[in-house]
Design a protein around this motif. Structure first.
Motif, PDB file in Angstrom:
ATOM      1  N   GLY A  63      17.261  14.393  50.271  1.00  0.00           N
ATOM      2  CA  GLY A  63      17.513  14.035  51.673  1.00  0.00           C
ATOM      3  C   GLY A  63      16.953  12.674  52.017  1.00  0.00           C
ATOM      4  N   SER A  64      16.605  12.494  53.266  1.00  0.00           N
ATOM      5  CA  SER A  64      16.119  11.176  53.696  1.00  0.00           C
ATOM      6  C   SER A  64      14.646  10.945  53.356  1.00  0.00           C
ATOM      7  CB  SER A  64      16.357  10.989  55.191  1.00  0.00           C
ATOM      8  OG  SER A  64      15.691  11.994  55.919  1.00  0.00           O
ATOM      9  N   ILE A  65      13.851  11.990  53.283  1.00  0.00           N
ATOM     10  CA  ILE A  65      12.416  11.867  52.997  1.00  0.00           C
ATOM     11  C   ILE A  65      12.104  12.217  51.541  1.00  0.00           C
ATOM     12  CG2 ILE A  65      10.123  12.762  53.579  1.00  0.00           C
ATOM     13  CD1 ILE A  65      11.250  13.369  56.375  1.00  0.00           C
ATOM     14  N   GLY A  66      12.789  13.204  51.011  1.00  0.00           N
ATOM     15  CA  GLY A  66      12.503  13.735  49.686  1.00  0.00           C
ATOM     16  C   GLY A  66      12.418  12.745  48.547  1.00  0.00           C
ATOM     17  N   ASN A 111      11.393   9.731  48.441  1.00  0.00           N
ATOM     18  CA  ASN A 111      10.113   9.015  48.475  1.00  0.00           C
ATOM     19  C   ASN A 111       8.982   9.896  47.946  1.00  0.00           C
ATOM     20  OD1 ASN A 111      11.113   6.587  49.695  1.00  0.00           O
ATOM     21  ND2 ASN A 111      11.300   7.745  51.584  1.00  0.00           N
ATOM     22  N   ILE A 112       9.029  11.163  48.278  1.00  0.00           N
ATOM     23  CA  ILE A 112       8.007  12.098  47.803  1.00  0.00           C
ATOM     24  C   ILE A 112       8.110  12.264  46.289  1.00  0.00           C
ATOM     25  CG2 ILE A 112       7.272  14.516  47.883  1.00  0.00           C
ATOM     26  CD1 ILE A 112       8.208  14.464  50.867  1.00  0.00           C
ATOM     27  N   ARG A 129       6.896   9.210  44.405  1.00  0.00           N
ATOM     28  CA  ARG A 129       5.432   9.088  44.430  1.00  0.00           C
ATOM     29  C   ARG A 129       4.773  10.000  43.394  1.00  0.00           C
ATOM     30  NH1 ARG A 129       0.738   8.998  43.741  1.00  0.00           N
ATOM     31  NH2 ARG A 129      -0.911   8.944  45.276  1.00  0.00           N
ATOM     32  N   VAL A 164      10.907  19.738  52.801  1.00  0.00           N
ATOM     33  CA  VAL A 164      11.589  18.717  53.593  1.00  0.00           C
ATOM     34  C   VAL A 164      13.101  18.955  53.593  1.00  0.00           C
ATOM     35  CG1 VAL A 164       9.808  16.940  53.434  1.00  0.00           C
ATOM     36  CG2 VAL A 164      11.535  17.094  51.643  1.00  0.00           C
TER      37      VAL A 164
END
Length: 84
Positions: free
Chosen positions: A13-16, A18-19, A22, A72
């Protein structure tokens, strides 16, 4: 030393992403990612598992053994399909 197992629900998705990006850089974590419908992307050492997060049995299987759960995932509507 035992690695920390991180379960990421919604990695495309839009946040996943990046997680996932990292945590894939950290050797002390084993990361399991559960996508929905978007295509997977090159993610190095991430384990991708297809599961239905609306199904209790699938969720129970996924969370078993996870040390950390990052939720998320979301079901969203297209702007075009929103009724006015």
């Amino acid at each position: 030393m035992k690695k920390t197992k991180i379960l990421v629900c919604g990695p495309t998705g839009s946040i996943g992403p990046n997680i996932v990006e990292r945590f894939q850089k950290c050797v002390e974590y084993d990361v399991v990612a559960v996508p929905h419908t978007r295509p997977l992307y090159n993610s190095g050492n991430i384990e991708w598992i297809k599961a239905d997060l609306t199904c209790g049995r699938d969720v129970n299987d996924l969370v078993h053994g996870a040390d950390v759960i990052i939720q998320v995932a979301a079901t969203t509507s297209d702007y075009i399909n929103i009724k006015r």
